[in-house]
Each structure stands twice: as structure tokens, then as C-alpha cells.
Write a protein that holds these residues in place. Structure first.
Motif, PDB file in Angstrom:
ATOM      1  N   ASN A 285      40.364  25.749  18.884  1.00 26.17           N
ATOM      2  CA  ASN A 285      39.308  26.528  18.241  1.00 26.17           C
ATOM      3  C   ASN A 285      39.607  28.023  18.226  1.00 26.17           C
ATOM      4  N   GLY A 286      40.861  28.388  18.590  1.00 25.36           N
ATOM      5  CA  GLY A 286      41.265  29.779  18.515  1.00 25.36           C
ATOM      6  C   GLY A 286      40.927  30.632  19.715  1.00 25.36           C
ATOM      7  N   PHE A 287      40.580  29.987  20.853  1.00 23.57           N
ATOM      8  CA  PHE A 287      40.197  30.742  22.040  1.00 23.57           C
ATOM      9  C   PHE A 287      41.259  30.637  23.133  1.00 23.57           C
ATOM     10  N   SER A 288      41.351  31.681  23.950  1.00 25.49           N
ATOM     11  CA  SER A 288      42.234  31.639  25.114  1.00 25.49           C
ATOM     12  C   SER A 288      41.476  31.901  26.413  1.00 25.49           C
ATOM     13  N   GLU A 289      40.222  32.391  26.315  1.00 24.70           N
ATOM     14  CA  GLU A 289      39.424  32.681  27.514  1.00 24.70           C
ATOM     15  C   GLU A 289      38.076  31.976  27.418  1.00 24.70           C
ATOM     16  N   ILE A 290      37.847  31.006  28.331  1.00 21.11           N
ATOM     17  CA  ILE A 290      36.624  30.210  28.276  1.00 21.11           C
ATOM     18  C   ILE A 290      35.672  30.498  29.430  1.00 21.11           C
ATOM     19  N   LYS A 291      36.142  31.193  30.459  1.00 20.05           N
ATOM     20  CA  LYS A 291      35.313  31.406  31.648  1.00 20.05           C
ATOM     21  C   LYS A 291      34.707  32.802  31.711  1.00 20.05           C
ATOM     22  N   ALA A 292      35.532  33.810  31.537  1.00 21.41           N
ATOM     23  CA  ALA A 292      35.091  35.187  31.713  1.00 21.41           C
ATOM     24  C   ALA A 292      34.393  35.717  30.467  1.00 21.41           C
ATOM     25  N   ALA A 293      33.458  36.638  30.685  1.00 20.97           N
ATOM     26  CA  ALA A 293      32.836  37.352  29.584  1.00 20.97           C
ATOM     27  C   ALA A 293      33.812  38.375  29.024  1.00 20.97           C
ATOM     28  N   CYS A 294      33.589  38.764  27.785  1.00 21.60           N
ATOM     29  CA  CYS A 294      34.379  39.835  27.186  1.00 21.60           C
ATOM     30  C   CYS A 294      33.904  41.188  27.710  1.00 21.60           C
ATOM     31  N   CYS A 295      32.574  41.348  27.827  1.00 19.89           N
ATOM     32  CA  CYS A 295      31.996  42.644  28.182  1.00 19.89           C
ATOM     33  C   CYS A 295      31.222  42.533  29.490  1.00 19.89           C
ATOM     34  N   GLY A 296      31.570  43.366  30.455  1.00 17.44           N
ATOM     35  CA  GLY A 296      30.903  43.370  31.747  1.00 17.44           C
ATOM     36  C   GLY A 296      31.835  43.936  32.802  1.00 17.44           C
ATOM     37  N   LEU A 297      31.463  43.766  34.060  1.00 13.94           N
ATOM     38  CA  LEU A 297      32.283  44.233  35.165  1.00 13.94           C
ATOM     39  C   LEU A 297      32.236  43.229  36.311  1.00 13.94           C
ATOM     40  N   GLY A 298      33.267  43.243  37.139  1.00 14.59           N
ATOM     41  CA  GLY A 298      33.321  42.363  38.301  1.00 14.59           C
ATOM     42  C   GLY A 298      33.954  41.031  37.982  1.00 14.59           C
ATOM     43  N   LYS A 299      33.858  40.112  38.926  1.00 14.93           N
ATOM     44  CA  LYS A 299      34.432  38.781  38.752  1.00 14.93           C
ATOM     45  C   LYS A 299      33.887  38.125  37.493  1.00 14.93           C
ATOM     46  N   LEU A 300      34.782  37.593  36.680  1.00 15.84           N
ATOM     47  CA  LEU A 300      34.454  36.977  35.384  1.00 15.84           C
ATOM     48  C   LEU A 300      33.714  37.942  34.455  1.00 15.84           C
ATOM     49  N   LYS A 301      33.776  39.221  34.785  1.00 16.04           N
ATOM     50  CA  LYS A 301      33.004  40.249  34.061  1.00 16.04           C
ATOM     51  C   LYS A 301      31.524  39.850  33.978  1.00 16.04           C
ATOM     52  N   ALA A 302      31.056  39.231  35.059  1.00 16.44           N
ATOM     53  CA  ALA A 302      29.689  38.697  35.063  1.00 16.44           C
ATOM     54  C   ALA A 302      28.841  39.234  36.208  1.00 16.44           C
ATOM     55  N   LYS A 303      29.409  40.137  37.029  1.00 16.67           N
ATOM     56  CA  LYS A 303      28.609  40.717  38.111  1.00 16.67           C
ATOM     57  C   LYS A 303      27.717  41.831  37.593  1.00 16.67           C
ATOM     58  N   ILE A 304      28.207  42.551  36.595  1.00 18.01           N
ATOM     59  CA  ILE A 304      27.435  43.610  35.940  1.00 18.01           C
ATOM     60  C   ILE A 304      27.412  43.295  34.449  1.00 18.01           C
ATOM     61  N   PRO A 305      26.211  43.340  33.817  1.00 12.14           N
ATOM     62  CA  PRO A 305      26.109  42.961  32.396  1.00 12.14           C
ATOM     63  C   PRO A 305      26.866  43.907  31.475  1.00 12.14           C
ATOM     64  N   CYS A 306      26.779  43.635  30.200  1.00 11.57           N
ATOM     65  CA  CYS A 306      27.417  44.469  29.183  1.00 11.57           C
ATOM     66  C   CYS A 306      26.582  45.730  28.998  1.00 11.57           C
ATOM     67  N   LEU A 307      26.918  46.757  29.753  1.00  9.41           N
ATOM     68  CA  LEU A 307      26.258  48.055  29.699  1.00  9.41           C
ATOM     69  C   LEU A 307      27.269  49.089  29.193  1.00  9.41           C
ATOM     70  N   PRO A 308      26.813  50.281  28.822  1.00  9.72           N
ATOM     71  CA  PRO A 308      27.764  51.295  28.358  1.00  9.72           C
ATOM     72  C   PRO A 308      28.865  51.614  29.368  1.00  9.72           C
ATOM     73  N   LEU A 309      28.579  51.438  30.658  1.00  6.33           N
ATOM     74  CA  LEU A 309      29.593  51.714  31.673  1.00  6.33           C
ATOM     75  C   LEU A 309      30.587  50.572  31.834  1.00  6.33           C
TER      76      LEU A 309
END
Length: 358
Positions: A285-309
Motif C-alpha cells: 500500500n506504499g507505506f514503510s512506517e506502520i507504528k510511529a506517528a509522522c508528527c510528534g515527539l518521544g517514543k513512536l512520536k506519540a509521547k507529545i502530540p503534533c504541536l508546533p514544537l
């Protein structure tokens, strides 16, 4: 021109729009699209809720939206409501709260009532401060319907509304809220969700709704925020199990509703199965990342939401998830493509295109 003449001219104009279509697009397939639901299809209603923290009207949201603008969509670009509107040749349904003071012409091609944090039950937004629960969304629609009836008459409104689509994307926040309601066993809880939803759908039917698009709850145990709970980053099976139980109940309820209300038609979409297919076969389906978020911070980019920082990935197309809760535009595109043209395996008893043609 006196007030009575002005009112009559407006009524004639609106009736003409209803008869011949508000949009000039030759591709327009339905008169209007009305959207109900949560953050998966919110197009900006929560921007107007002063104490809600469930907002996305800031970067990096909208980085792939036209003009790179953050509008309140929990996405890097367009969400499922936008994409379905495109399929049927309509502009995106505007957020209700941005139009609440306008006249009937503002509702001509549909309205979105969807609100981040909303659930079938009231109160699913307690952690986030404020949302528009489904009960109130239906109430807002009923107000619109009555204003249209007063302006155009029952027959003119019903002719248009009966051909319009009603998209309902709801339930995930109720599942996330289950730990606060563990006095109920899981089956009782999802049965109550389904029962409550059925009553709200009957209200929509009473105000003209006839054609429904129902995406089921996806594999929400596999979103980054749920994987974060596991040291091994595995999916949360409790959340997935609840989603599956609810989806089974939803599918059965829709069949019951069809037997009770003969004039409705619907397309049930198995979001769970399609998302699982994406996660299990990402390269297909054209994907290479199924676990981590694209936007965020921390492990899996999921400890801090998609904020300007936060930081965000350079290639959103290869990520299934935009932030810790929501899919990328790429994922939403696959889902809506399947909703509209997918096989019976995923769309029951018909797909979106077949529903439109009825």
C-alpha cells in the motif's frame, strides 16, 4: 422592494438552487453531504469551542493542505470527509459552528457537525474539555432541516435531502472511554453504544435522511498512542476487541434498521479489516512506517502530540499515522477509495458509488 418581496425572492432563489443543484460541477453526484462524527472527520468545528483542547488549528497540521494551512483538521492534509466530498463532486462540507448565524443558502451542499473528542455517549470529551457529542450534532442538523422546511416547504426539502449522503464516523472515543465505565462488561457497553446510535439515526430519518455511509471503527488498538502502552510496541488487544464487538453490533443494527425503515439505504464499511490489511501489508500500500506517528515527539512520536514544537517526517506518504491518534491523508485516501468503489468484502451491502446511484 419591501420585506415580503425580498423574502419571496430569496425563497424562489433557494428553491431554484434546490431543484437544479447549488454546485455547477458536472461531476456532482449528490445534492449534499452531511457529516457527523469525531476528529477523524472534524473540519474545524472545534476551532469555535473556547475551552476545548482538542484542536488542530496550528502547524504542523495542514502541512499538505491547500496553501499549507492548518484549518482544524487532525491531519497533514485532507481527511476522510474532504475526500468523500471530492468523490461525489462537492466542496468540503463546512463546519456548522462557522455557519450557525447564516441563512439557508449556507447549508445547500451540506454541513459538517463532526467534533474532535465526540462520542455516541455524552462525556467522552472529559479529558479534552469540550466537544459536540453526537446527540447535539443531530440536534443541530434538526435545526437546519426545520429552517429549510420553513423556507422551501416540506416537499422541496425532502426531494433534495433524500438524495443526499449522511456520513457517520463515530465510536472510537467511546471505546477509549471504556476504562471509566468498567462497571459494564464489554458486551453490555458496546450494546449500549449501538442502542444509543440507533435512536439517533431514527431522529435523522425523521428529518429526511435516507442514505447513510457508515465507516466502522478501525483497529484503534494499533494507533501510536495505544502501541505506546506496550514495551514491545504491540497493538492494544483490549481496544481492538472492543472495536470488533462494536462493529458486529453496528452491522446487525443497520440490518435491523433497514427492516424497520424500508426507505433507507446504507453502506457499511469495514474500516477495521482495511486498516489491518494496510498494517500487515504496508509495502503493498506504499507505506514503510506502520507504528510511529509522522508528527510528534518521544517514543513512536506519540509521547507529545503534533504541536508546533514537534518534528514531522519529510515524507508523509510512507506513514500510516499522522499523529498519535489520526491517519495521514495517504491512509485516509485508501480508506475512502475503498468506501466508494470497494468490493462486497469491505462494503456491505453496497459501496458508496452504488449507494449514490440508488
Amino acid at each position: 422592494m419591501d420585506n415580503s418581496s425580498s423574502s419571496m425572492s430569496l425563497a424562489i432563489l433557494l428553491m431554484t438552487l434546490f431543484m437544479f443543484g447549488f454546485s455547477s460541477s458536472k461531476a456532482q453526484m449528490v445534492p449534499a453531504l452531511f457529516v457527523f462524527g469525531d476528529s477523524l472527520v472534524d473540519v474545524g468545528n472545534n476551532n469555535y469551542l473556547p475551552i476545548s483542547t482538542a484542536k488542530a488549528n496550528f502547524p504542523h497540521n495542514g502541512v499538505d493542505f491547500p496553501n499549507k494551512k492548518a484549518t482544524g483538521r487532525f491531519s497533514n492534509g485532507k481527511n476522510a470527509a474532504d475526500l468523500l466530498a471530492q468523490k461525489v463532486g462537492l466542496p468540503s462540507s463546512p463546519p456548522y459552528l462557522s455557519l450557525a448565524s447564516k441563512n439557508a443558502s449556507a447549508y445547500m451542499t451540506g454541513v459538517s457537525f463532526a467534533s474532535g473528542g465526540a462520542g455516541i455517549f455524552n462525556g467522552t470529551d472529559q479529558k479534552l474539555g469540550q466537544s459536540i457529542p453526537l446527540t447535539r450534532q443531530v440536534g443541530y442538523y434538526e435545526k437546519i432541516y426545520q429552517s429549510l422546511v420553513q423556507t422551501l416547504g416540506p416537499a422541496g426539502v425532502q426531494n433534495r435531502i433524500s438524495k443526499s449522503l449522511f456520513m457517520v464516523v463515530i465510536g472510537s472515543n467511546d471505546i477509549f472511554d471504556y476504562p471509566r465505565n468498567k462497571s459494564n462488561i464489554p458486551q453490555q457497553y458496546v450494546d449500549s453504544m449501538v442502542f444509543t446510535l440507533k435512536g439517533l439515526l431514527k431522529r435523522l430519518h425523521s428529518s429526511g435522511a435516507r442514505k447513510f455511509v457508515f465507516p466502522a471503527i478501525g483497529a484503534i488498538g494499533c494507533i501510536p498512542s495505544e502501541r505506546l502502552k506496550s514495551q514491545t510496541e504491540e497493538c492494544n488487544e483490549e481496544s481492538n476487541s472492543l472495536a470488533l464487538k462494536y462493529n458486529e453490533g453496528l452491522k446487525s443494527m443497520l440490518q435491523e434498521l433497514k427492516s424497520e425503515l424500508k426507505d433507507i439505504a446504507y453502506s457499511y464499511f469495514d474500516t477495521y479489516a482495511v486498516l489491518q490489511n494496510i498494517v500487515q501489508n504496508p509495502a503493498n500500500n506504499g507505506f514503510s512506517e506502520i507504528k510511529a506517528a509522522c508528527c510528534g515527539l518521544g517514543k513512536l512520536k506519540a509521547k507529545i502530540p503534533c504541536l508546533p514544537l514537534s518534528t514531522y517526517c519529510p515524507n508523509r506518504r510512507d506513514h500510516v499515522w499522522w499523529d498519535l491518534y489520526h491517519p495521514t491523508e495517504a491512509t485516509a485516501t485508501i480508506l475512502v477509495d475503498t468506501i466508494f468503489d470497494g468490493p462486497l468484502q469491505y462494503t456491505f451491502p453496497m459501496n458508496g458509488r452504488q449507494l449514490v446511484a440508488i
